[in-house]
Design an enzyme around this catalytic site. Structure first.
Site, PDB file in Angstrom:
ATOM      1  N   ARG A  64      -0.505  12.545  10.119  1.00 25.94           N
ATOM      2  CA  ARG A  64       0.705  13.250  10.551  1.00 25.94           C
ATOM      3  C   ARG A  64       0.979  14.441   9.663  1.00 25.94           C
ATOM      4  NH1 ARG A  64       3.797   7.530  11.374  1.00 25.94           N
ATOM      5  NH2 ARG A  64       3.077   7.363  13.525  1.00 25.94           N
TER       6      ARG A  64
ATOM      7  N   SER B 109       6.624   6.919  13.287  1.00 23.45           N
ATOM      8  CA  SER B 109       6.412   5.632  12.626  1.00 23.45           C
ATOM      9  C   SER B 109       7.149   4.491  13.321  1.00 23.45           C
ATOM     10  CB  SER B 109       6.873   5.727  11.179  1.00 23.45           C
ATOM     11  OG  SER B 109       8.177   5.237  11.047  1.00 23.45           O
TER      12      SER B 109
ATOM     13  N   ASP C  71       3.728  -1.416  11.371  1.00 18.56           N
ATOM     14  CA  ASP C  71       3.302  -0.073  11.008  1.00 18.56           C
ATOM     15  C   ASP C  71       2.686   0.536  12.256  1.00 18.56           C
ATOM     16  OD1 ASP C  71       2.633   1.676   8.339  1.00 18.56           O
ATOM     17  OD2 ASP C  71       1.277   2.053  10.014  1.00 18.56           O
TER      18      ASP C  71
ATOM     19  N   ASP D 182       0.806  -1.227   0.000  1.00 17.32           N
ATOM     20  CA  ASP D 182       0.000   0.000   0.000  1.00 17.32           C
ATOM     21  C   ASP D 182       0.840   1.279   0.000  1.00 17.32           C
ATOM     22  OD1 ASP D 182       1.024  -0.377   2.538  1.00 17.32           O
ATOM     23  OD2 ASP D 182      -0.878  -0.319   3.593  1.00 17.32           O
ATOM     24  N   HIS D 183       2.109   1.202   0.420  1.00 18.97           N
ATOM     25  CA  HIS D 183       2.931   2.409   0.529  1.00 18.97           C
ATOM     26  C   HIS D 183       3.648   2.745  -0.785  1.00 18.97           C
ATOM     27  CE1 HIS D 183       2.277   1.950   4.815  1.00 18.97           C
ATOM     28  NE2 HIS D 183       3.040   2.984   5.101  1.00 18.97           N
TER      29      HIS D 183
END
Ligand code: MIC
Ligand code: SF4
Length: 646
Positions: A379, A533, A119, A64-65
């Site tokens: 963030r 993170s 994560d 997904d990143h």
């Protein structure tokens, strides 16, 4: 005395230690998740442990990143992850299937279970009555190998919700209010457990949005009860049989109690550049906005996307705004489409992107210089968006939509009637983006691209430490400062020599070469060092460059655990005022550091230059000390396995 929900889950999973706040415990992990940016390394580590198949009830690998494929590297990593998942018995969620936390909530979260994810926003699943926690990749690899997860027993903070959210006020405002009250370090060592009549008014995805940003408090986790609302959610996901009731006993005592009356909340924003810089929208209204994005694991559920569509029906986007939608998952996208929501979004001029993290981790969507970007993200650390001196405001989808319509920061209550979103009784479910592993993965070939480099080896801790304090930083240093992300650096996550060149690059571009020159390095910092993170690269890459210890006022939980895992000694000033005594560039000596650690000493003497000494605290468990002595968790585990075999 009765038990909280968190204590009930911990008691059920406890394998070592006692449930005394602050003392070391180990718990069994039922489920794990990884995402691609931390996953490539986590699976290399799992492979190095040498076990043929995961031992958890469920392990899922998400992509997904790193969705931007500007060269071969991310695509190679995706193929590596898919093949290694098949080999070791792991479910694989394909690129484009959605953000790990959103998909996990929809398809796998189960009340009463434990989840460990590489994560930091893994606590999102706490919205479904789980104890879900973020950790470094190596801790997740160990959990996949069937090892318990080690942590300090958290303090349980009760957050009592009363009343109900008023029109245009969002679940996001609950957690922004908590950040305003407690700050980015207010949750360290704590689990935030929600209870009270207001909880019943929140859906599971609302609860998950709150649990998600509990991470920004520095909390170990956020836990909601599993009640009738949870049951309805699981039924809507075709998983009703997985529901169990889980509520706190009547006579519990929380370590702290916070009460929030939902009736009284107002729309809020976190102003640049920290999630706890929270103000009422009305206090900052009127400033021009150039970009609005609805997305990220905090706010991209069905409710968030459909709410935006309903609010924008028959309205237009302001001409100065780029309005963007990053759906949380394919399930969200498909169901929002079935509800007719996409039509309104497309019609009003929204830019609809694929499902994933995207701009939240600087993978595109960088805002224009000097302009305000309103984002429903998690963030807004400086520069995380990819633009230098960025002005990112974190907000709810309601506040985002209002800015998109007016082109200014606007209190959404000025828009008139609020849209009402009803959630589907049954979501359209389509799991073809999740590939289950074969029964037997032994014959599967793992596909490795040329950018995937083996894990570096690390030497044991020397008897005495001599190091140079080549960098001294202040409070609240984030892992984005230590090991930046973004589209240029993220593709290097499986290549430690290459990524280490970017350590601290945003605040000290010469750091990597100065570290290599110094040979042995110590870093000096302030409060809440390493917040943000879970990326273990913020420990692994500095260690590769020669960082052997960190001396700070206080640490964030996950980063401290990652330092231990990679053999960097985390120390705190016994007297915080001593911070002023260490200058950048100082030569530091810690005679007998190894013996002090291994003998269980709580302090060590630190010599600064030739004429000053101060005391530093070693707040570490026995296991931490053994790992540090061995030079890394992997060294320690390999030695243990070797000792068992001989
Ligand atoms: C983040 O939001 O900072 C990330 C990117 O999701 C990280 C993980 C990573 O750095 O890969 C996190 O939150 O743990
Ligand atoms: Fe992805 Fe952003 Fe969530 Fe991290 S915070 S998992 S980058 S969406």
């Amino acid at each position: 005395m009765g038990l909280t929900v968190t204590e009930k889950i911990i008691a059920e999973h406890l394998v070592e230690g006692e449930m005394v706040p602050g003392s070391p415990i180990a718990i069994r992990i039922d489920q794990t998740l990884t995402q691609d940016a931390t996953g490539t390394m986590a699976y290399l580590e799992f492979e190095a442990i040498g076990i043929p198949r995961v031992k958890t009830e469920l392990s899922v690998s998400y992509v997904d990143h790193n969705l931007l494929q500007s060269d071969f590297r991310n695509a190679d990593d995706h193929r590596f992850l898919q093949s290694i998942a098949a080999k070791f018995g792991i479910q694989f969620s394909r690129p484009g299937n959605g953000i790990c936390h959103q998909v996990h909530l929809e398809r796998f979260a189960r009340p009463g279970k434990t989840l460990l994810g590489s994560d930091s926003h893994t606590p999102t699943a706490g919205g479904c009555g789980m104890l879900a926690m973020g950790a470094g990749g190596l801790d997740v690899a160990m959990a996949m190998a069937g090892e318990p997860f080690h942590l300090n027993m958290p303090l349980i903070v009760g957050v009592k919700l009363t009343g109900s959210l008023q029109p245009w006020v969002s679940p996001k405002d609950v957690i922004l209010e908590l950040l305003r009250q407690l700050s980015v370090k207010g949750g360290v060592g704590r689990v935030m457990e929600y209870f009270g009549p207001g909880v019943e008014t929140l859906s599971v995805t609302d609860r998950a949005a709150i649990a998600n940003i509990g991470t920004e408090l520095g909390a170990t986790g956020t836990v909601f009860p599993s009640d009738a609302v949870t049951r309805k959610f699981l039924e809507s996901q075709g998983r009703g049989e997985q529901w169990v009731e889980l509520v706190a006993d009547d006579n519990v005592t929380y370590a702290d109690l916070i009460e929030i009356n939902l009736d009284e909340l107002e729309p809020m924003v976190a102003c640049p550049s920290s999630p706890d810089n929270v103000k009422k929208v009305s206090e900052v209204a009127g400033q021009p906005v150039s970009q609005v994005i609805i997305g990220s694991c905090a706010n991209s559920s069905y409710r968030d996307i459909v709410l935006a569509a309903e609010a924008l029906k028959d309205r237009e986007i302001d001409k100065s705004v780029s309005f963007e939608i990053n759906p949380g998952s394919r399930q969200v996208l498909e169901n929002a489409d079935a509800a007719g929501a996409l039509r309104h979004l497309i019609h009003c001029g929204a830019r609809i992107h694929q499902c994933g993290c995207l701009g939240c981790i600087g993978m595109g969507q960088a805002p224009a210089t000097g302009t305000i970007s309103m984002r429903t993200f998690t963030r807004n650390f400086p520069g995380r968006s990819g633009t230098k001196d960025d002005k990112v405001y974190l907000c709810s989808p309601e506040v985002a939509v209002a800015a998109a319509i007016t082109g200014k920061i606007t209190d959404p209550r000025e828009l008139g009637d609020a849209p009402v979103v009803s959630l589907p009784d049954k979501y359209i479910i389509n799991d073809n983006g999740i590939i289950p592993p074969p029964e037997d993965g032994t014959g599967v070939e793992v596909l490795r691209g040329p950018n995937i480099k083996p894990l570096p080896d690390f030497d044991p801790l020397p008897d005495d430490l001599k190091a140079t304090a080549i960098l001294k930083v202040g409070d609240n240093i984030t892992t984005d400062h230590i090991m930046p992300a973004g589209s240029k650096i993220l593709p290097l996550r499986s290549n430690i020599p290459a990524i280490s060149e970017y350590v601290f690059s945003a605040i000290d571009p010469e750091f990597s070469s100065r570290a290599q020159q110094a040979g042995s390095v110590i870093i000096v910092g302030g409060e809440n060092y390493g917040q943000g993170s879970s990326r273990e690269h913020a420990a692994l890459a500095p260690r590769y460059l020669g960082v052997r210890a960190k001396l700070v006022k206080s640490f964030a939980r996950i980063h401290k655990a990652n330092l231990v895992n990679f053999g960097i000694v985390p120390m705190t000033f016994a007297d915080p005022a001593d911070y002023d005594k260490v200058e950048q560039g100082a030569e530091i000596t810690i005679p007998g550091i190894r013996a002090a650690l291994l003998s269980g000493s709580d302090t060590v003497t630190v010599k600064i230059g030739s004429d000053q000494t101060i005391q530093a605290k070693l707040d570490l468990s026995e296991r931490d000390r053994l790992i540090l002595g061995a030079g890394s968790l992997l060294n320690w585990v390999r030695a243990k396995i070797g000792a068992q075999e001989s």
